[in-house]
Design a protein around this motif. Structure first.
Motif, mmCIF file in Angstrom:
data_model
loop_
_atom_site.group_PDB
_atom_site.id
_atom_site.type_symbol
_atom_site.label_atom_id
_atom_site.label_comp_id
_atom_site.label_asym_id
_atom_site.label_seq_id
_atom_site.Cartn_x
_atom_site.Cartn_y
_atom_site.Cartn_z
ATOM 1 N N LEU A 157 0.546 -1.257 0.344
ATOM 2 C CA LEU A 157 -0.568 -0.389 0.042
ATOM 3 C C LEU A 157 0.609 1.061 -0.120
ATOM 4 N N THR A 158 0.215 1.769 -0.929
ATOM 5 C CA THR A 158 1.524 3.394 -0.983
ATOM 6 C C THR A 158 0.407 4.423 -0.451
ATOM 7 N N GLY A 159 1.494 6.220 -0.126
ATOM 8 C CA GLY A 159 0.997 7.130 -1.124
ATOM 9 C C GLY A 159 0.013 7.073 -1.815
ATOM 10 N N SER A 160 -0.736 7.612 -3.009
ATOM 11 C CA SER A 160 -1.784 7.996 -4.244
ATOM 12 C C SER A 160 -0.892 9.388 -4.955
ATOM 13 N N GLN A 161 -0.994 9.684 -3.782
ATOM 14 C CA GLN A 161 0.235 11.396 -4.622
ATOM 15 C C GLN A 161 2.249 11.096 -4.345
ATOM 16 N N TYR A 162 2.793 11.061 -3.380
ATOM 17 C CA TYR A 162 3.927 10.244 -3.445
ATOM 18 C C TYR A 162 4.277 9.251 -3.284
ATOM 19 N N ASN A 163 4.194 8.217 -3.335
ATOM 20 C CA ASN A 163 4.218 6.696 -3.854
ATOM 21 C C ASN A 163 4.905 6.417 -2.309
ATOM 22 N N GLU A 164 4.908 7.339 -1.502
ATOM 23 C CA GLU A 164 5.679 6.791 -0.136
ATOM 24 C C GLU A 164 4.743 5.424 0.281
ATOM 25 N N ILE A 165 5.531 4.810 0.884
ATOM 26 C CA ILE A 165 5.074 2.990 1.368
ATOM 27 C C ILE A 165 4.558 3.559 2.974
ATOM 28 N N LEU A 166 3.021 3.462 3.046
ATOM 29 C CA LEU A 166 2.190 3.138 3.904
ATOM 30 C C LEU A 166 1.581 1.605 4.774
ATOM 31 N N GLY A 167 2.224 0.709 4.209
ATOM 32 C CA GLY A 167 2.226 -0.211 4.900
ATOM 33 C C GLY A 167 2.241 -1.642 3.184
ATOM 34 N N VAL A 168 2.958 -2.888 4.125
ATOM 35 C CA VAL A 168 3.126 -4.057 3.522
ATOM 36 C C VAL A 168 2.509 -4.774 4.052
ATOM 37 N N HIS A 169 1.727 -6.307 3.873
ATOM 38 C CA HIS A 169 1.860 -7.282 4.223
ATOM 39 C C HIS A 169 1.281 -9.121 4.135
ATOM 40 N N ILE A 170 2.115 -9.651 4.759
ATOM 41 C CA ILE A 170 2.737 -11.053 3.799
ATOM 42 C C ILE A 170 1.773 -12.253 4.641
ATOM 43 N N ILE A 171 1.492 -12.682 3.306
ATOM 44 C CA ILE A 171 0.885 -14.203 4.062
ATOM 45 C C ILE A 171 2.046 -15.165 3.349
ATOM 46 N N GLY A 172 2.551 -16.184 3.876
ATOM 47 C CA GLY A 172 3.419 -17.734 3.458
ATOM 48 C C GLY A 172 4.922 -16.977 3.698
#
Length: 217
Positions: A157-172
Motif C-alpha cells: 500500500l502506497t500513498g496516492s500522491q507521493y508513492n510513499e510506503i504506507l503498509g506492507v502485508h505478507i502471508i506465506g
C-alpha cells in the motif's frame, strides 16, 4: 458457526462452506491487570484499556512511568521492549519518543502472516488516498523451492500522491523474517522510487516484495 458437525463460514462471494477440525483455538485477546496495584491511591489515570501514558512513557503522575502491555497501546513484546527503552531514556534526561506507525506484527501460524504500517481498512477510515498491488510469492524461485505448491502473497500500500510506503502485508514463507525491512522503509518515509534503487539479494523471497513495490506506478 461452530457446532458438532464442524465449522461453517461464508466467503466474500456469499458461498457457505464447512470445515472439519479436531481442535478450535479461541484467541480473544488480553487486557491489562490493573487491580490492587495502588494506581487509584497515587492518582494515576487509567481505564479498561490500560494506563494512560504519553509517547515518552510518562503517566499522569510525575515520576511514575509505564510501558508494555499495561499501557494497552500495542500488545507486542518487541513494542514493549522499545517502550521500556524510551521510558528509561527519558527518566535519565535523554529525550526519546515512541513511534507506532511501523511496528511489525506477526502471526506465527503455518503459513506465517506479517504486516507493518497501515491496512486498507485504516486508510479508508482516515480517508487517505492510496494505491495497492498484490503479488504472489511464487514469482520467487526460492519460495517455490522451499514451499512447493503452497501459496503466499504480498500486498503493498502506497500513498496516492507521493508513492510513499504506507503498509506492507505478507502471508506465506518466513514472513516474520522479512517484515522488519518494511518497518525501516516506513520509518524512513521511503517512496517507490527509493526502493527501486536498493539491491535485494538473489535468490531470496524478499525479491518478491521489491517487485510488488516497484510495479506501483
Amino acid at each position: 458457526k461452530i457446532d458438532k458437525n464442524g465449522i461453517s463460514y461464508t466467503r466474500e462471494n456469499g458461498k457457505t462452506e464447512m470445515m472439519q477440525s479436531e481442535i478450535i483455538l479461541n484467541a480473544t485477546g488480553r487486557c491489562p491487570n490493573l487491580e490492587n496495584i495502588g494506581l487509584d491511591e497515587i492518582g494515576v489515570l487509567y481505564n479498561a484499556e490500560g494506563i494512560k501514558t504519553d509517547l515518552q512513557g510518562k503517566t499522569s503522575v510525575p515520576g511514575v512511568w509505564a510501558c508494555g502491555d499495561v499501557t494497552g497501546r500495542c500488545l507486542l513484546a518487541h513494542a514493549a521492549t522499545r517502550e521500556g527503552i524510551v521510558a528509561v531514556n527519558n527518566m535519565f534526561g535523554k529525550k526519546d519518543m515512541m513511534r507506532y506507525k511501523a511496528i511489525p506484527n506477526v502471526i506465527y501460524t503455518h503459513p506465517e502472516v506479517a504486516g507493518a504500517g497501515m491496512t486498507e481498512q485504516m486508510l479508508q477510515q482516515e480517508e487517505i488516498g492510496y494505491k495497492k498491488n498484490i503479488l504472489p510469492l511464487n514469482i520467487s524461485g526460492r519460495f517455490v523451492a522451499e514451499n512447493g505448491k503452497k501459496v503466499g502473497y504480498v500486498k503493498v500500500l502506497t500513498g496516492s500522491q507521493y508513492n510513499e510506503i504506507l503498509g506492507v502485508h505478507i502471508i506465506g514463507g518466513v514472513a516474520s523474517e522479512m517484515i522488519y525491512g518494511i518497518s525501516a522503509f516506513i520509518e524512513m518515509e521511503m517512496r517507490v522510487e527509493d526502493i527501486k534503487e536498493i539491491v535485494f539479494p538473489h535468490p531470496t523471497v524478499s525479491e518478491a516484495i521489491k517487485e510488488a513495490i516497484c510495479q506501483i506506478k
